[in-house]
Scaffold this motif. Structure first.
Motif, PDB file in Angstrom:
ATOM      1  N   ALA A 165      -3.628  -4.232   8.995  1.00 40.15           N
ATOM      2  CA  ALA A 165      -4.196  -3.909   7.685  1.00 40.15           C
ATOM      3  C   ALA A 165      -3.977  -2.438   7.339  1.00 40.15           C
ATOM      4  O   ALA A 165      -3.639  -2.099   6.197  1.00 40.15           O
ATOM      5  CB  ALA A 165      -5.681  -4.248   7.667  1.00 40.15           C
ATOM      6  N   ALA A 166      -4.148  -1.558   8.333  1.00 37.36           N
ATOM      7  CA  ALA A 166      -3.934  -0.131   8.090  1.00 37.36           C
ATOM      8  C   ALA A 166      -2.472   0.153   7.771  1.00 37.36           C
ATOM      9  O   ALA A 166      -2.160   1.000   6.918  1.00 37.36           O
ATOM     10  CB  ALA A 166      -4.382   0.676   9.309  1.00 37.36           C
ATOM     11  N   SER A 167      -1.557  -0.548   8.436  1.00 40.80           N
ATOM     12  CA  SER A 167      -0.129  -0.383   8.153  1.00 40.80           C
ATOM     13  C   SER A 167       0.181  -0.789   6.723  1.00 40.80           C
ATOM     14  O   SER A 167       0.937  -0.108   6.016  1.00 40.80           O
ATOM     15  CB  SER A 167       0.700  -1.219   9.140  1.00 40.80           C
ATOM     16  OG  SER A 167       0.452  -0.828  10.471  1.00 40.80           O
ATOM     17  N   ALA A 168      -0.420  -1.899   6.290  1.00 40.37           N
ATOM     18  CA  ALA A 168      -0.207  -2.355   4.910  1.00 40.37           C
ATOM     19  C   ALA A 168      -0.738  -1.338   3.913  1.00 40.37           C
ATOM     20  O   ALA A 168      -0.089  -1.047   2.899  1.00 40.37           O
ATOM     21  CB  ALA A 168      -0.874  -3.716   4.707  1.00 40.37           C
ATOM     22  N   ARG A 169      -1.912  -0.787   4.182  1.00 42.98           N
ATOM     23  CA  ARG A 169      -2.479   0.216   3.270  1.00 42.98           C
ATOM     24  C   ARG A 169      -1.591   1.461   3.202  1.00 42.98           C
ATOM     25  O   ARG A 169      -1.487   2.108   2.155  1.00 42.98           O
ATOM     26  CB  ARG A 169      -3.889   0.617   3.728  1.00 42.98           C
ATOM     27  CG  ARG A 169      -4.930  -0.461   3.547  1.00 42.98           C
ATOM     28  CD  ARG A 169      -6.336   0.102   3.718  1.00 42.98           C
ATOM     29  NE  ARG A 169      -6.580   0.606   5.073  1.00 42.98           N
ATOM     30  CZ  ARG A 169      -7.052  -0.127   6.079  1.00 42.98           C
ATOM     31  NH1 ARG A 169      -7.316  -1.417   5.886  1.00 42.98           N
ATOM     32  NH2 ARG A 169      -7.265   0.422   7.265  1.00 42.98           N
ATOM     33  N   GLY A 170      -0.946   1.788   4.322  1.00 42.63           N
ATOM     34  CA  GLY A 170      -0.077   2.965   4.356  1.00 42.63           C
ATOM     35  C   GLY A 170       1.342   2.689   3.912  1.00 42.63           C
ATOM     36  O   GLY A 170       2.180   3.599   3.916  1.00 42.63           O
ATOM     37  N   GLY A 171       1.651   1.435   3.547  1.00 45.74           N
ATOM     38  CA  GLY A 171       2.996   1.085   3.105  1.00 45.74           C
ATOM     39  C   GLY A 171       4.021   1.132   4.222  1.00 45.74           C
ATOM     40  O   GLY A 171       5.203   1.411   3.980  1.00 45.74           O
ATOM     41  N   VAL A 172       3.593   0.828   5.464  1.00 48.34           N
ATOM     42  CA  VAL A 172       4.470   0.917   6.632  1.00 48.34           C
ATOM     43  C   VAL A 172       4.809  -0.486   7.129  1.00 48.34           C
ATOM     44  O   VAL A 172       3.928  -1.353   7.237  1.00 48.34           O
ATOM     45  CB  VAL A 172       3.787   1.713   7.769  1.00 48.34           C
ATOM     46  CG1 VAL A 172       4.683   1.783   8.995  1.00 48.34           C
ATOM     47  CG2 VAL A 172       3.438   3.115   7.287  1.00 48.34           C
ATOM     48  N   ARG A 173       6.065  -0.720   7.454  1.00 49.86           N
ATOM     49  CA  ARG A 173       6.502  -2.011   7.976  1.00 49.86           C
ATOM     50  C   ARG A 173       5.857  -2.266   9.334  1.00 49.86           C
ATOM     51  O   ARG A 173       5.936  -1.445  10.244  1.00 49.86           O
ATOM     52  CB  ARG A 173       8.023  -2.047   8.092  1.00 49.86           C
ATOM     53  CG  ARG A 173       8.586  -3.396   8.557  1.00 49.86           C
ATOM     54  CD  ARG A 173      10.095  -3.400   8.464  1.00 49.86           C
ATOM     55  NE  ARG A 173      10.678  -4.681   8.845  1.00 49.86           N
ATOM     56  CZ  ARG A 173      11.959  -4.992   8.692  1.00 49.86           C
ATOM     57  NH1 ARG A 173      12.794  -4.105   8.160  1.00 49.86           N
ATOM     58  NH2 ARG A 173      12.419  -6.181   9.055  1.00 49.86           N
ATOM     59  N   PHE A 174       5.241  -3.427   9.482  1.00 54.92           N
ATOM     60  CA  PHE A 174       4.480  -3.781  10.677  1.00 54.92           C
ATOM     61  C   PHE A 174       5.295  -4.715  11.556  1.00 54.92           C
ATOM     62  O   PHE A 174       5.794  -5.748  11.102  1.00 54.92           O
ATOM     63  CB  PHE A 174       3.175  -4.457  10.258  1.00 54.92           C
ATOM     64  CG  PHE A 174       2.335  -4.975  11.388  1.00 54.92           C
ATOM     65  CD1 PHE A 174       1.794  -4.110  12.331  1.00 54.92           C
ATOM     66  CD2 PHE A 174       2.076  -6.332  11.507  1.00 54.92           C
ATOM     67  CE1 PHE A 174       1.009  -4.591  13.371  1.00 54.92           C
ATOM     68  CE2 PHE A 174       1.289  -6.824  12.533  1.00 54.92           C
ATOM     69  CZ  PHE A 174       0.754  -5.952  13.471  1.00 54.92           C
ATOM     70  N   VAL A 175       5.438  -4.359  12.831  1.00 57.84           N
ATOM     71  CA  VAL A 175       6.152  -5.173  13.816  1.00 57.84           C
ATOM     72  C   VAL A 175       5.168  -5.551  14.910  1.00 57.84           C
ATOM     73  O   VAL A 175       4.471  -4.684  15.460  1.00 57.84           O
ATOM     74  CB  VAL A 175       7.350  -4.412  14.414  1.00 57.84           C
ATOM     75  CG1 VAL A 175       8.024  -5.233  15.502  1.00 57.84           C
ATOM     76  CG2 VAL A 175       8.355  -4.053  13.315  1.00 57.84           C
ATOM     77  N   LEU A 176       5.107  -6.836  15.234  1.00 57.55           N
ATOM     78  CA  LEU A 176       4.163  -7.335  16.233  1.00 57.55           C
ATOM     79  C   LEU A 176       4.903  -8.052  17.349  1.00 57.55           C
ATOM     80  O   LEU A 176       5.583  -9.047  17.110  1.00 57.55           O
ATOM     81  CB  LEU A 176       3.153  -8.285  15.581  1.00 57.55           C
ATOM     82  CG  LEU A 176       2.194  -9.016  16.530  1.00 57.55           C
ATOM     83  CD1 LEU A 176       1.351  -8.029  17.333  1.00 57.55           C
ATOM     84  CD2 LEU A 176       1.302  -9.980  15.739  1.00 57.55           C
TER      85      LEU A 176
END
Length: 332
Positions: A165-176
């Motif tokens: 969620a924090a990555s989305a708020r920061g506009g950062v691509r999330f890799v899991l």
């Protein structure tokens, strides 16, 4: 995320949230049966934990990497911090527990280079969603300026969801890298671009009851990856060990064979080398297919040396100008 094939230079920066351990290795001819005692050889210690391993691999593949983790106030914590620093990883966001010891892993490697691992989480268990809020993960993301935010299944599901969620708020691509497979919130899985799993983890996510077919694992993985795209996550990568990896996006699925190493010494940490290298290449703005090629090359290089981050010295420094042209994925 829409991927561009242009040659625009992007400064690759990766923020890794994950576990950090002190690994103790024992080398044996054969694993002991229950109740059996065997003699080991060449016991040694090193840096471990999927988060720390992947941070070093990303740094060695050319991304400026910041690691967020939790260690104790003990000698193990000092060792983790020093080793990450020595490998060029930014440890300014590494947290310290006042009560729990640094995480530990006990790894046995047999004559076939297979391994068994027992992990004691220690301070890693305190890296919770509340801890991220307390340490203002949004401000950290803004300060670090990553192009990729990466985490793994060794953390709690709530922590993973909070980081997504924090990555989305920061506009950062999330890799899991969902290793091990865990019951992560569906929204966090959908945000993963890509979701990276091995064949067993993919089967658990897909809720398959039968084992993956050994005689045609690639075809099974291609079909599974395509099924997961759009229903579970944005894009999917399934690692297949010596058989390389498959990946799928909305545009199709493809298989990336792995280079064959001259010698397999120790498979420990090869998957983390794959993930870290893939994240570094994505962070430079390159397409997923290109990142997967770098990932399988990094994993293949890692098995040629003992240990985890020690074997990552074989990873080539990422050269933006030298990356080969991209091939479009094809439907399976």
């Amino acid at each position: 995320m829409t991927e561009s094939n242009d040659r625009t230079r992007i400064e690759p920066r990766v923020l890794v949230l994950g576990s950090a351990n002190v690994d103790t290795f024992l080398y044996v001819d054969d694993f002991p049966a229950p109740g059996e005692t065997v003699f080991g050889q060449a016991g040694r210690t090193g840096l471990g934990g999927k988060g720390a391993n992947q941070a070093v691999a990303a740094q060695r593949t050319g991304a400026e990497t910041t690691f967020v983790g939790m260690v104790g106030t003990d000698d193990g914590g000092a060792f983790v911090r020093r080793t990450l620093d020595d490998n060029g990883v930014d440890t300014s966001a590494l947290l310290t527990s006042g009560s729990a010891p640094t995480g530990a892993a006990y790894i046995s490697v047999n004559a076939e280079a297979e391994n068994t691992i027992v992990v004691v989480s220690g301070a890693n268990a305190e890296l919770t969603a509340d801890a991220l809020v307390s340490h203002d993960i949004d401000a950290l993301i803004a300060e670090a300026g990553p192009t990729i935010a990466l985490t793994q299944g060794e953390l709690g599901p709530e922590t993973i969801a909070a980081f997504a969620a924090a990555s989305a708020r920061g506009g950062v691509r999330f890799v899991l890298n969902l290793a091990p497979a865990a019951p992560v919130d569906a929204a966090a899985l959908r945000a993963a671009d890509p979701l990276i799993v091995n064949e067993g983890e993919a089967q658990a996510i897909a809720r398959g009851e039968a084992s993956a077919p050994v005689d045609d694992i690639v075809s099974w993985a291609l079909a599974t990856a395509q099924d997961l795209v759009g229903t579970v996550s944005t894009s999917v990568v399934i690692t297949l060990g010596a058989s390389g990896a498959v990946a799928a996006t909305a545009d199709g699925a493809w298989h990336q064979p792995s280079p064959r190493p001259a010698e397999v010494v120790d498979t420990t940490g090869a998957g983390d080398a794959f993930v870290g290298a893939l994240a570094a290449v994505l962070a430079a703005g390159r397409p997923l297919a290109e990142a997967v090629r770098w990932g399988v090359a990094a994993g293949s290089a890692a098995v040629a040396g003992h240990g985890t981050v020690e074997s990552y010295t074989r990873l080539a420094r990422f050269d933006h100008a030298a990356v080969p042209a991209e091939a479009a994925p094809a439907s399976a």
